[in-house]
Design an enzyme around this catalytic site. Structure first.
Site, mmCIF file in Angstrom:
data_model
loop_
_atom_site.group_PDB
_atom_site.id
_atom_site.type_symbol
_atom_site.label_atom_id
_atom_site.label_comp_id
_atom_site.label_asym_id
_atom_site.label_seq_id
_atom_site.Cartn_x
_atom_site.Cartn_y
_atom_site.Cartn_z
ATOM 1 N N ASP A 258 19.885 16.841 12.730
ATOM 2 C CA ASP A 258 19.598 18.221 13.129
ATOM 3 C C ASP A 258 19.707 19.186 11.943
ATOM 4 O O ASP A 258 19.988 18.793 10.813
ATOM 5 C CB ASP A 258 20.545 18.614 14.268
ATOM 6 C CG ASP A 258 19.885 19.458 15.340
ATOM 7 O OD1 ASP A 258 18.870 20.123 15.036
ATOM 8 O OD2 ASP A 258 20.383 19.462 16.481
ATOM 9 N N ASP B 124 13.559 23.935 20.658
ATOM 10 C CA ASP B 124 13.923 23.086 21.787
ATOM 11 C C ASP B 124 13.053 23.319 23.011
ATOM 12 O O ASP B 124 12.696 24.455 23.347
ATOM 13 C CB ASP B 124 15.379 23.327 22.184
ATOM 14 C CG ASP B 124 16.356 22.800 21.149
ATOM 15 O OD1 ASP B 124 15.912 22.154 20.179
ATOM 16 O OD2 ASP B 124 17.565 23.038 21.315
#
Length: 409
Positions: free
Chosen positions: A157, A212
């Site tokens: 990430d 997201d």
């Protein structure tokens, strides 16, 4: 004497430069021959967020086998954020001892015993998005631990990465994985900010193209400093990226929300469009409690074959009118997939005259010309043959749903 000293110093400098260049040459290229088709599996984040522990992961692995997901091609069991405990005195990361008392090696062994592969999560910054220890400054130690545990897949990430440049940070973790010696799929989760499709194909096996996703068909969830995107919003952001995708290197429009609260028609459309885009199919639902409809969608082998086609060409929006879109995807052996997507809240009629619409795909150079070749038509959702391209195709597409056709010679 002066000349000798200068010569000696020059030789030392040359030797030093030579040795520095060969003592430790980093390999910034990913392991090849992985993810030759879009990865398929499960990830904990969409449904469970930080509420993960070893019992959950074992139960999900069991469910992946019992429900037929494994037989359908799903391979990876991936733990997302919040598995982390603390680093030891030497800097090596360990799992949260309360949540994972048996340790990650034992958990990976359990997943492998089911014929599945084991994935884990870290972050290029000082902390993960959930506030756990990130890998910044510990990349080689972390990759060594992952290799010892038996990790097959790393999602990496991009939170808390102050001052870092994405390409360099991801090259560092790739070099670390290489040094550790265990082949792992690297999922670049940089959210598309630094155009990872331009540098990612040699560094990782898939790269996120957006922020997201969340479980809404056509919405934006504004969190203030960042946004979550609905299925249609994520899909729209994939335009102009298809030339970067192919075997071993995939555009990643984020994980699936199938089974997480949308109605069956929207789940079906979501799953279809991800398959048309040759997207990684990483489910995010609770596999232990799937409804029959959710299971039927996720294990539809005819639709999965569109996603997993060995040609590896990402599909594209061919036409759009009145919220009805026509998508095309060239497949191996001269086959095609065609999806009619209805984004509106009302049913929409569709009519497609195959003979009047010769098509050549700019990326793959594949040709769909029904004036020269007659194709058989099959609906992979109804599992029925529905004629040929000798006649124009006509149907009604329900709201927020799809009609899909497979064309074969």
């Amino acid at each position: 004497m002066k000349k000798i000293s200068l010569l000696f110093l020059g030789m030392c400098a040359s030797f030093q430069a030579f040795s520095q260049g060969n003592n430790y040459v980093q390999n910034y290229k990913k392991f090849d021959n992985l993810a030759l088709t879009p990865p398929m599996g499960w990830n904990s984040w969409n449904k469970f967020a930080c509420n993960v522990d070893e019992n959950l992961i074992k139960e999900v692995a069991d469910a992946m086998v019992a429900t037929g997901m494994k037989d359908a091609g799903y391979t990876y069991i991936n733990i997302d954020d919040c598995w982390h405990g603390e680093r030891d005195a030497q800097g090596f990361i360990h799992p949260d001892a309360k949540r994972f008392p048996s340790g990650m090696k034992a958990l990976a062994d359990y997943v492998h015993s089911k014929g599945l592969k084991f994935g884990i999560y870290s972050d290029a910054g000082s902390q993960t998005c959930g506030g756990r220890p990130g890998s910044r400054g510990y990349e080689f130690q972390d990759a060594q631990m992952y290799a010892e545990w038996g990790v097959d897949y790393l999602k990496y990430d991009w939170c808390n990465t102050e001052g870092l440049k994405a390409e360099g940070a991801y090259k560092t973790i790739t070099a670390a994985i290489r040094k550790a010696g265990r082949p792992m799929v690297l999922s670049i989760c940089e959210w598309g900010n630094d155009k990872p499709w331009e540098w990612g194909p040699t560094v990782g096996h898939l790269w996120r193209t957006t922020g997201d996703i969340y479980n809404c068909f056509d919405c934006i969830n504004d969190h203030g400093t960042w946004k979550s995107w609905g299925v249609m919003q994520i899909m729209d952001k994939q335009q102009h990226l298809r030339q970067y995708a192919g075997p071993g290197h995939w555009n990643d429009p984020d994980m699936l929300e199938v089974g997480n609260g949308m109605p069956a028609n929207e789940d079906r459309a979501h799953f279809t469009m991800w398959s048309m885009m040759a997207a990684p199919l990483i489910t995010g639902n609770d596999l232990r409690k799937m409804s029959p409809q959710t299971k039927e969608i996720l294990t539809n082998k005819e639709v999965l074959a569109i996603d997993q086609d060995k040609l590896g060409v990402q599909g594209y929006r061919y036409a759009a009118k009145d919220s009805l879109e026509t998508w095309l995807k060239p497949l191996a052996d001269g086959k095609w997939a065609v999806a009619f997507l209805n984004r509106s809240k009302k049913p929409q009629p569709v009519r497609f005259d195959w003979k009047a619409t010769p098509i050549t795909d700019e990326v793959s150079k594949a040709e769909l010309n029904a004036a020269k070749t007659t194709y058989r038509l099959r609906n992979p959702w109804t599992h029925k043959d529905v004629g040929t391209t000798k006649k124009a195709f006509a149907a009604t597409v329900p709201s927020h749903d799809v009609v899909v056709l497979l064309l074969s010679k």
